[in-house]
Design a protein around this motif. Structure first.
Motif, short mmCIF file in Angstrom:
data_model
loop_
_atom_site.label_atom_id
_atom_site.label_comp_id
_atom_site.label_asym_id
_atom_site.label_seq_id
_atom_site.Cartn_x
_atom_site.Cartn_y
_atom_site.Cartn_z
N ASP A 107 21.78 11.29 -1.35
CA ASP A 107 20.66 11.18 -1.39
C ASP A 107 19.10 11.00 -0.27
OD1 ASP A 107 20.94 10.03 -4.13
OD2 ASP A 107 22.07 8.48 -4.23
N PHE A 108 19.83 11.21 0.48
CA PHE A 108 19.25 11.59 2.45
C PHE A 108 19.19 12.75 2.39
CE2 PHE A 108 21.75 7.64 1.34
CZ PHE A 108 20.87 6.75 1.62
N PRO A 109 17.90 12.90 2.77
CA PRO A 109 17.99 14.50 3.56
C PRO A 109 18.75 15.23 4.57
CG PRO A 109 15.66 13.15 3.39
CD PRO A 109 16.89 12.54 3.42
N GLY A 110 19.23 16.85 3.99
CA GLY A 110 20.45 17.39 4.66
C GLY A 110 21.17 16.56 4.76
N LEU A 111 22.07 15.49 4.47
CA LEU A 111 23.55 15.33 4.52
C LEU A 111 24.14 15.69 3.34
CD1 LEU A 111 22.59 11.08 5.82
CD2 LEU A 111 22.74 13.50 7.28
N SER A 112 25.14 15.07 3.88
CA SER A 112 26.45 15.88 2.78
C SER A 112 27.59 14.35 3.07
CB SER A 112 27.16 17.46 2.23
OG SER A 112 27.28 17.27 3.47
N GLN A 113 28.79 14.86 2.70
CA GLN A 113 30.09 14.21 2.83
C GLN A 113 30.62 15.01 3.72
OE1 GLN A 113 31.77 11.91 1.27
NE2 GLN A 113 30.34 11.42 -0.14
N ALA A 114 30.32 15.78 4.02
CA ALA A 114 30.47 15.88 5.89
C ALA A 114 30.41 15.38 7.34
CB ALA A 114 29.97 17.63 6.34
N GLY A 116 1.06 -1.66 -0.15
CA GLY A 116 -0.26 0.05 -0.06
C GLY A 116 0.99 1.73 -0.45
N GLY A 117 2.48 1.14 -0.06
CA GLY A 117 3.13 2.42 -0.42
C GLY A 117 3.52 2.92 -1.36
N LYS A 118 3.61 3.96 -1.41
CA LYS A 118 3.52 4.80 -3.03
C LYS A 118 5.75 4.48 -2.93
CE LYS A 118 -0.61 6.02 -3.77
NZ LYS A 118 -1.28 5.26 -4.89
N VAL A 119 5.96 4.68 -4.17
CA VAL A 119 7.29 5.31 -4.74
C VAL A 119 7.71 6.40 -5.41
CG1 VAL A 119 9.18 4.08 -6.00
CG2 VAL A 119 6.92 2.72 -5.74
N ALA A 120 8.63 7.09 -4.81
CA ALA A 120 8.68 8.71 -5.71
C ALA A 120 10.19 7.95 -5.88
CB ALA A 120 8.92 9.47 -3.93
N ILE A 121 11.12 8.30 -7.00
CA ILE A 121 12.55 7.96 -7.64
C ILE A 121 12.92 9.85 -7.60
CG2 ILE A 121 13.28 7.32 -9.47
CD1 ILE A 121 11.52 5.33 -8.21
N VAL A 122 13.31 9.93 -7.26
CA VAL A 122 14.32 11.60 -7.27
C VAL A 122 15.96 11.38 -7.37
CG1 VAL A 122 14.76 13.47 -5.34
CG2 VAL A 122 13.32 12.19 -5.08
N THR A 123 15.91 11.60 -8.86
CA THR A 123 16.64 11.56 -10.03
C THR A 123 17.39 12.69 -9.91
OG1 THR A 123 17.53 10.19 -11.71
CG2 THR A 123 15.50 10.36 -11.78
N ASN A 124 19.14 12.96 -10.30
CA ASN A 124 19.82 14.02 -10.69
C ASN A 124 19.50 13.52 -12.37
OD1 ASN A 124 19.23 16.04 -8.52
ND2 ASN A 124 21.55 15.03 -7.86
N ARG A 125 19.24 13.20 -13.02
CA ARG A 125 18.29 13.06 -14.93
C ARG A 125 17.72 14.12 -14.62
NH1 ARG A 125 18.43 6.69 -17.56
NH2 ARG A 125 20.32 6.12 -16.07
N ASP A 167 4.35 10.09 4.51
CA ASP A 167 5.22 10.03 5.29
C ASP A 167 5.72 8.85 4.52
OD1 ASP A 167 6.10 9.72 7.48
OD2 ASP A 167 4.54 8.29 8.01
N VAL A 168 7.07 9.56 4.34
CA VAL A 168 8.16 8.72 4.40
C VAL A 168 8.95 8.00 4.74
CG1 VAL A 168 10.01 9.03 2.20
CG2 VAL A 168 9.22 10.51 2.16
N VAL A 169 8.92 7.01 4.85
CA VAL A 169 8.83 5.85 5.86
C VAL A 169 10.63 5.24 5.08
CG1 VAL A 169 6.42 5.00 6.29
CG2 VAL A 169 8.71 4.12 5.01
N ALA A 170 10.80 5.74 4.21
CA ALA A 170 12.78 5.08 4.01
C ALA A 170 12.75 6.04 2.25
CB ALA A 170 12.33 3.44 3.27
N PHE A 171 14.59 5.78 2.72
CA PHE A 171 14.96 6.38 1.29
C PHE A 171 16.11 5.75 1.04
CE2 PHE A 171 13.75 10.38 3.70
CZ PHE A 171 13.53 10.80 2.42
#
Length: 252
Positions: A215-222, A142-151, A204-208
């Motif tokens: 590809d994960f909210p708010g994160l960088s190589q830092a 019953g979940g939705k799938v969102a593809i967030v791509t930098n294409r 409600d996004v339950v997984a990335f």
């Protein structure tokens, strides 16, 4: 009659000539022609070979997707169908583009936008192990799938065609605006707020799931400079796949 003085002089000259011949360095024998050096066949970088050929790469992909599936099954049990979603990157998360990387390496050429557009238009990317089953399981729960791509947006139609051709379930494909920023944050927020172009409701996004820290909210190589506690979401809500071929780590 030859005098003894003349004979002695002739004999001395002969000895001198003989000694000179013995002391001269012998000439070097002619060398045989050497065979031309043949360079061995050029191998692609080890990162590409490992991605394409190793059992470990496939094992890691299946391992991560199985862990993500177990997490989603637990989350779905407490939510109504159609109220939640998972967000995934496309390249090296759902789609395998290692053939493009291999072709560029064999040609001795780096990534560039033109060749990448041509690769997308070829529609030859294939699903990575575990991806199709995971997407299908999300849908069945019953979940939705969102593809967030930098294409880019101009590459989106070809990307959607690949997803459809391989039966990869998705409900929204959020590509990077042509010439726009690569930051995925606003598109993550669009999924949560219900402002995606496809008209999905707030979710409600339950997984990335992704292969790049961005590809994960708010994160960088830092994040690499932080303590282990900062990585707590990984394996819980964040699921990262291996990609040694390229990524934001190259620029840090």
């Amino acid at each position: 009659m030859i005098s003894r003085q003349t004979l002695a002089l002739a004999f001395g000259l002969a000895l001198t000539a003989s000694a000179g011949c013995r002391s001269a360095a012998p000439s070097a024998p002619p060398q045989a022609p050497t065979a031309p050096v043949v360079a061995p066949a050029t191998l692609p970088p080890e990162s590409i070979r490992w991605t394409r050929e190793s059992a470990e790469h496939r094992a890691l992909l299946l391992q991560v997707y199985r862990a993500a599936t177990a997490h989603v099954e637990r989350e779905a049990a407490a939510r109504a169908p159609g109220t939640w979603a998972v967000v995934l990157d496309a390249d090296e998360t759902v789609l395998d583009n290692s053939l493009y990387q291999l072709e560029r390496a064999r040609a001795g050429k780096p990534f560039d936008a033109e060749s990448w557009r041509a690769w997308c238009a070829r529609r030859e990317a294939v699903p990575l192990p575990g991806a199709q089953a995971f997407l299908a399981r999300v849908r069945s729960l019953g979940g939705k799938v969102a593809i967030v791509t930098n294409r880019s947006v101009s590459e989106c139609p070809d990307t959607e065609a690949v997803f459809r051709a391989h039966g990869l379930a998705y409900d929204a494909m959020l590509c990077k605006p042509d010439g726009g920023p690569s930051d995925k944050g606003p598109r993550f927020e669009a999924v949560a707020r219900g402002t995606t172009p496809g008209g999905l409701p707030p979710l409600d996004v339950v997984a990335f799931v992704g292969d790049n820290i961005q590809d994960f909210p708010g994160l960088s190589q830092a994040l690499r400079k932080e303590t282990d506690e900062a990585f707590a979401p990984f394996g819980a809500r964040f699921f990262v796949l291996p990609n040694p071929m390229y990524g934001s780590w190259e620029r840090n």
